[in-house]
Design a protein around this motif. Structure first.
Motif, mmCIF file in Angstrom:
data_model
loop_
_atom_site.group_PDB
_atom_site.id
_atom_site.type_symbol
_atom_site.label_atom_id
_atom_site.label_comp_id
_atom_site.label_asym_id
_atom_site.label_seq_id
_atom_site.Cartn_x
_atom_site.Cartn_y
_atom_site.Cartn_z
ATOM 1 N N GLY A 163 44.646 33.916 43.733
ATOM 2 C CA GLY A 163 45.712 32.979 44.072
ATOM 3 C C GLY A 163 45.526 31.608 43.455
ATOM 4 O O GLY A 163 46.404 30.749 43.575
ATOM 5 N N LEU A 164 44.388 31.365 42.796
ATOM 6 C CA LEU A 164 44.066 30.016 42.316
ATOM 7 C C LEU A 164 43.951 29.898 40.803
ATOM 8 O O LEU A 164 43.859 28.792 40.290
ATOM 9 C CB LEU A 164 42.740 29.551 42.939
ATOM 10 N N VAL A 165 43.938 31.039 40.088
ATOM 11 C CA VAL A 165 43.692 30.971 38.645
ATOM 12 C C VAL A 165 44.815 31.625 37.851
ATOM 13 O O VAL A 165 45.649 32.343 38.402
ATOM 14 C CB VAL A 165 42.352 31.647 38.268
ATOM 15 N N GLU A 166 44.779 31.396 36.551
ATOM 16 C CA GLU A 166 45.859 31.827 35.671
ATOM 17 C C GLU A 166 45.521 33.125 34.926
ATOM 18 O O GLU A 166 46.397 33.910 34.596
ATOM 19 C CB GLU A 166 46.072 30.704 34.631
ATOM 20 N N ASN A 167 44.242 33.336 34.683
ATOM 21 C CA ASN A 167 43.837 34.479 33.862
ATOM 22 C C ASN A 167 43.326 35.631 34.725
ATOM 23 O O ASN A 167 43.138 35.473 35.927
ATOM 24 C CB ASN A 167 42.787 34.016 32.848
ATOM 25 N N ALA A 209 52.688 26.976 38.994
ATOM 26 C CA ALA A 209 51.794 25.920 38.527
ATOM 27 C C ALA A 209 50.335 26.380 38.559
ATOM 28 O O ALA A 209 49.558 26.080 37.660
ATOM 29 C CB ALA A 209 51.970 24.673 39.396
ATOM 30 N N ARG A 210 49.977 27.114 39.594
ATOM 31 C CA ARG A 210 48.578 27.551 39.728
ATOM 32 C C ARG A 210 48.251 28.739 38.827
ATOM 33 O O ARG A 210 47.176 28.823 38.253
ATOM 34 C CB ARG A 210 48.296 27.985 41.184
ATOM 35 N N THR A 211 49.176 29.716 38.738
ATOM 36 C CA THR A 211 48.832 30.999 38.106
ATOM 37 C C THR A 211 49.642 31.305 36.863
ATOM 38 O O THR A 211 49.375 32.290 36.177
ATOM 39 C CB THR A 211 49.054 32.169 39.098
ATOM 40 N N GLY A 212 50.655 30.501 36.575
ATOM 41 C CA GLY A 212 51.435 30.744 35.373
ATOM 42 C C GLY A 212 52.593 31.702 35.572
ATOM 43 O O GLY A 212 53.397 31.907 34.664
ATOM 44 N N PHE A 213 52.688 32.329 36.738
ATOM 45 C CA PHE A 213 53.814 33.217 37.043
ATOM 46 C C PHE A 213 54.386 32.832 38.410
ATOM 47 O O PHE A 213 53.617 32.578 39.338
ATOM 48 C CB PHE A 213 53.367 34.678 37.102
#
Lengths: 240, 240, 240, 240, 240, 240, 240, 240
Positions: E178-182, H23-27
């Motif tokens: 829930g906190l990261v993009e990758n 904003a946090r995860t890109g989706f």
């Protein structure tokens, strides 16, 4: 050696000791000794003692207890009186570094179905005592000889919380739940063979209890039951 | 239509009715109705009635009962009085073609933990009665209110065999086993939710009972318990 | 040392021996030795001997048997003849303190599927003999060579109760149930590998037997089967 | 109709209502409606109302609620005002016959991980409110968007007991346990698919929580959690 | 000794080394040492070194490492410098024969819930480093003390792939997801007792994570997570 | 020593050797050595040798092999040449007392997914050879490097029956089933960790294979696969 | 519509029909109808008929059979005689488009334990007949009445392969395996309740059979058993 | 209606929509429709559309799709063009409110073992396309007919990430993992019967794959696989 600063934990490289836990939860961090490396365990107890003035360790082997004791003796902590505060109990496998003049309040009842459940029951009892509760023990009161339980039920009813430790079919919490007013914390044990399934049958039996007022912790988790029993007991004796 | 000859069974094409079972085991073949085809069930009852003079059928739907009754009415059997011998009970789902003047002997006690266990308990009771046992029923005597069981325990102790039917944590047989002298046949039921696991938790709890004198049958198998209870009761009342 | 008074049990601190069990159930308390502490086991046998005049212990290691024997020899009980009553059998792992002139009545048949099942079968046999039943043994009569079972089936049919011990697919009770008149107590064993699942497959197979008259006990529970077989046998030989 | 006398229960033939439960446990008997026969449910509510002045029923279908309401309307109880005390909530599936002027004390927090967990959370909330606790609800605060939980954590910390309801991976109680001082009662729900295993994964995750102070009830057992929460809350607000 | 020819593998009699794997998948064959015979392991490393110039071995005991080292020292390979390339790490149980001047690119973050998860985390880290990724380690950041994770979350967000290693309830990947993009590669560990079920509870919890962007590998499979993390990192740093 | 008479078995007291098995099934009784008592195993081999002229024993420890060899040397059998017929293979754990000039017919292919599966594969191979089949071995041809399997597939297709031994995900039989004409006997092995579940995952994968022509035996049951492969091979080479 | 070219399959967009299967395995592709979309199933049968001249479909609902029949009638295939080749059997749920003058060779025996197992047994029988084997059926010969099996065992022994279909405890293959010379293919069925576990108990019992010569297929997989039985039968009748 | 303020979520009373997820995860947040109440689902899509300009919903029934469409038509959102952006696909059960002119980059390959796996594969494909990836589909390429997979393997190798969807024994990812360079995301499906166990066998097989580069998601979780595939693809096409 790590540093703490304002992060709320002590970074020891191999671990981050949670130094703000007492502030958040009312109880300091406890050491789960099982599997801890010999190279680390002495230092962990010393650092927690420096921070909190007392330390509780669970599931410690005699060898680990010896290592911790030696670390304290060899002066890893600044306080020379700490060695006298050290104790280890082989039945419950608990290490305590504990102040001698602790007052205990309220009442937690610890019941066991059989004699083989005593180590887990003692872990619960020692935990509750460490965190400040008075404890009364009622062992070998399983349901196959109900008169044994009935002869002590009035004493059990005085407790703010009842911990019921049982293996095999795990029926003790169901019978107790129908007889008492306060919460019953059920602890399944890994005692039994065949479809006892290492405590899973007792666990499921306790979760599906036909009695009200029963909550459950993991198999053999005497510590967890003692912890919550203390939380409940603390609420009951708190002055408003 | 099949033939029998000296093979000890009646070959109906779709089934081989075991016509020498009573000689081998003391009880005639019983019809497990669940899943039987509508086209076959009437004939099976008629053939077994002709052979044995009585028939017991378990797990019958109301629709199956109707089909069997009609087959009897339409004269598929040579004996016109057979219709009066027919009965169907919707709770236990049992069909009986039974003689009216049957004497019942000895005593089997059927206990249930809750009210939801009654259908299974009634299957056991009806089976035991069909095979010639006197039956006493003690329902809703589960362990969360022990005084209910204690108020009838002396009556239960009179039975040659006790059938204990319970779901959820299945603790009733453990408590009974510690209080009685004769065998307890434990029947787990599929009553309960979550980790009751459709009766598996009660089953395992009964198999790992800390009490002596407890044997177990499959989940919801009231018939099997009633059958063995009758075997035991028959041994107890036999004159030597 | 504990006291008993009128509570119906002997409080030994670490255990509450059920001294009124024989009055309630017709059989005195038996010692399940597995996991009992060396420090306690000698005293438990001595106290039970004093109370009941005989003691049965199951799942005892050779080491435990040695400890119990020494306790008896060292005069912990007032009766110097007790040592002659002591015996230990390494196959069944049973300790007996037993009177020599015991009369045995009725008949219990103990069958095993294979040779690996013999320890469990012997536990059942020794239990039934201790409690007063005559026992006939039929070992290695598994279903993959039916002629072995058929050559002894007439003898088996004479018994008041049949104990059927089997591991792997556990098919023996199903075949027996179709051939005999009296109850079959099925004992699954942990013999087998892979999906034998330590006896769970045999257990489930026995619980779902297509034969009537089959009840089941926990995996490897020879004692439990011997106990119930004795209860049934006792009912059969009782004079009215 | 049954009789009660001094046995402590009301024998209705099909059931034995436990009329001394409030004396033993502080709460009267509650009706678990699931599976109760239409022919019985109306009378059960009426008899319990007569005895206790209030009744709580869980897991009731709309049809069952209708039957109970009609029984009350048709005067099966002597008190004509009882109909106004009746309510049914379709989300929590709870029937209440409840006094209007009930005072509520202390505080229980009910948290849910997602929106699908709300029915179970509402069962817990309604139970706690029925038994006299003030309740604060915090729904859809699951761990995949931590900021939602953090924005309400200070309110949650005010409660004497926190009920944490979650399905799928069931991580909410672990996060809460690390942030609060009082006991967390974890309720796994059957929400999720695949290896969510109908709530077993959430249940096991909660039982193995790395946080202290977490106890667990059966899957979807909102009632059980609400009951124990009330017991704990009652201890906290009791005046000594 | 085997021959290779154009079959794409080296037939050693007891094994067929996949010599065209690097061509197909971009990474050479790795040695899973667990259970490999002492008689074979030295030769396997030598042959792979000759083919690929580097070798990675996982789950090696100290004894196996010794055997491999000796095989290299005793000149089984033509290149005398190979001994200096050998290393063994007892925590991750990894053997490396690795070039010294390897450039590492991109960034993989390796997080662990507790200190007991470090061996598995190190296996992942060592694998990713061997295959050319830069690695950042964040250990003991479990969810029962969220502030520890929050103090490093911005660093973690810089990584192209996050490996999250956790036992018990396995909640760390859900919070991270829930906190990261990758992508988050979740690795359940066998840490925990009772219903932790040797890592199955953590595994199932990770598979049913309420967070997006979480994929899972087998219990304790640090190697597998490190491998895929490297594949992802390689895609991210590739120049087009 | 037992007697045989016309019962079709040799009653040794502790066992009933099935002496008419070859007549019924075409193969003599084989000794499953696992768990056999040291006191019995020598005699069992001697008696079976006397009866059948050859003996096969599976799952034998080196110690058991030593005991059997000594029993043969010490003249327990009348034939002094028997010692030369004895052999023990530590990989497959098979003892053979076998004639030297045995002709082998037909062809059975034994394939393994990895090198760790070889012991089970060798048990299958040795069994098939003992019972008279020619065997071709294809080891380490698992599906992660398909070119290895493809390079030998034409040879495999020549066999009358293919035994496919694999652990972990057990995919080899599915791929083989789609490529060959004759039956594939799939043998799951206990190789793998975590959710390999000691071979249960491979077993279930093989049972749910999307390919036709795949049948399955118990985990690690190389013997069973070799036995059925021989039955099939025997049918194929039989002259009509 | 798809194209085939030399790829060895017919690409229909939603499916790739394996048109070279007969060349590889000796049997053409069969249609597993369960879950196939109504929009596709007619075309699949037509295309396969065009390719192979015959088609077998399993697990077809009556509705699907109707759709296939209509597709044939409406001329989707060039051969107007195809409708006469169509048949559907509601018991085995099998669709056949089959030549009328097919010669059948060898012998496969299909046995069932009870009458409820007949649909699965018929699926096996119909499959074997479609692929060219003669089939003999022996139904309702379960082990609880052994005389039924014994009266036909000599006929069963004539078969090149025996298919044994049974639910519940699944003991039939064990008894058969000890009595016959050729391979027994065991098919567990989902018949039974409680711990029959939808066929898992029968499956595991069959896999752990104490008899030799037993191989197993998935639960209710009559098709798979019939397929392999035909492979074996084909080897037995092949002329060299 | 809720308010959002600076909390990072929109409090709708029954739900807290995570408005800072993109904003946090890109989706942005996606709607899991299964079990959502009819009264809520329309508003959820409208609010998310207003916030994000696009919405993806998974596991939607046709009825839910109708409700969402009507909510959009009835002007619950300010943008009248939104209706044209709405689509529903009955196979993948996906609702999209999507911009028409979206550019798609990189490449994700979606493979399925059989035709019954297509709905899950399509869920993955639609998710990846929604989030901006180009998708290539390869359906019905299961391992029982390897030539079908081999004819397209070169195309598959071009993808940045491969999603492999399979039920039953789930062998496809193992075969693919040995043939490609980039990560394989394995999706087990619930296709199969008996010990396919609703997808658990495929899941476990995929987790224990002998091939490298395979990660796994929950059973039938096409969405989760498509999501991570997009994350990986996004990293691969990012310009530095």
């Amino acid at each position: 050696m790590g540093t703490e600063g304002d992060k709320g934990y002590l970074d020891m490289g191999f671990a981050r000791l949670d130094t703000m836990r007492a502030a958040r939860t009312g109880f300091p961090e406890v050491v789960f000794c099982e599997g801890k490396a010999d190279a680390h365990i002495g230092e962990i107890f010393c650092r927690l003692y420096e921070k909190n003035g007392e330390v509780l360790g669970t599931r410690a082997t005699p060898g680990q207890a010896e290592i911790v004791k030696r670390a304290l003796e060899e002066g890893y902590v600044a306080d020379s009186g700490v060695v006298d505060m050290f104790s280890y109990d082989a039945v419950s496998r608990i290490i305590k570094i504990e102040k001698n003049d602790k007052e205990r309040k309220g009442l937690v009842a610890i019941c066991s179905g059989g004699t083989a459940d005593i180590p887990v029951a003692e872990e619960a009892a020692a935990t509750a005592e460490f965190f400040g509760a008075k404890v009364a023990r009622f062992y070998d009161v399983g349901v196959s000889g109900l008169h044994r339980l009935m002869s002590v039920i009035d004493e059990i009813r005085n407790a703010n919380c009842i911990v019921a430790v049982a293996g095999m079919e795990g029926a003790l919490p169901s019978v107790l739940g129908g007889l008492v007013e306060n919460p019953v914390i059920a602890v399944p044990t890994s005692i039994g063979y065949g479809v006892a399934e290492g405590g899973r049958t007792a666990l499921n039996a306790m979760l599906t209890s036909c009695a009200n007022g029963v909550v459950v912790v993991n198999i053999d988790n005497g510590y967890g039951a003692g912890y919550v029993a203390t939380q409940i007991n603390r609420l009951a004796v708190r002055v408003f």
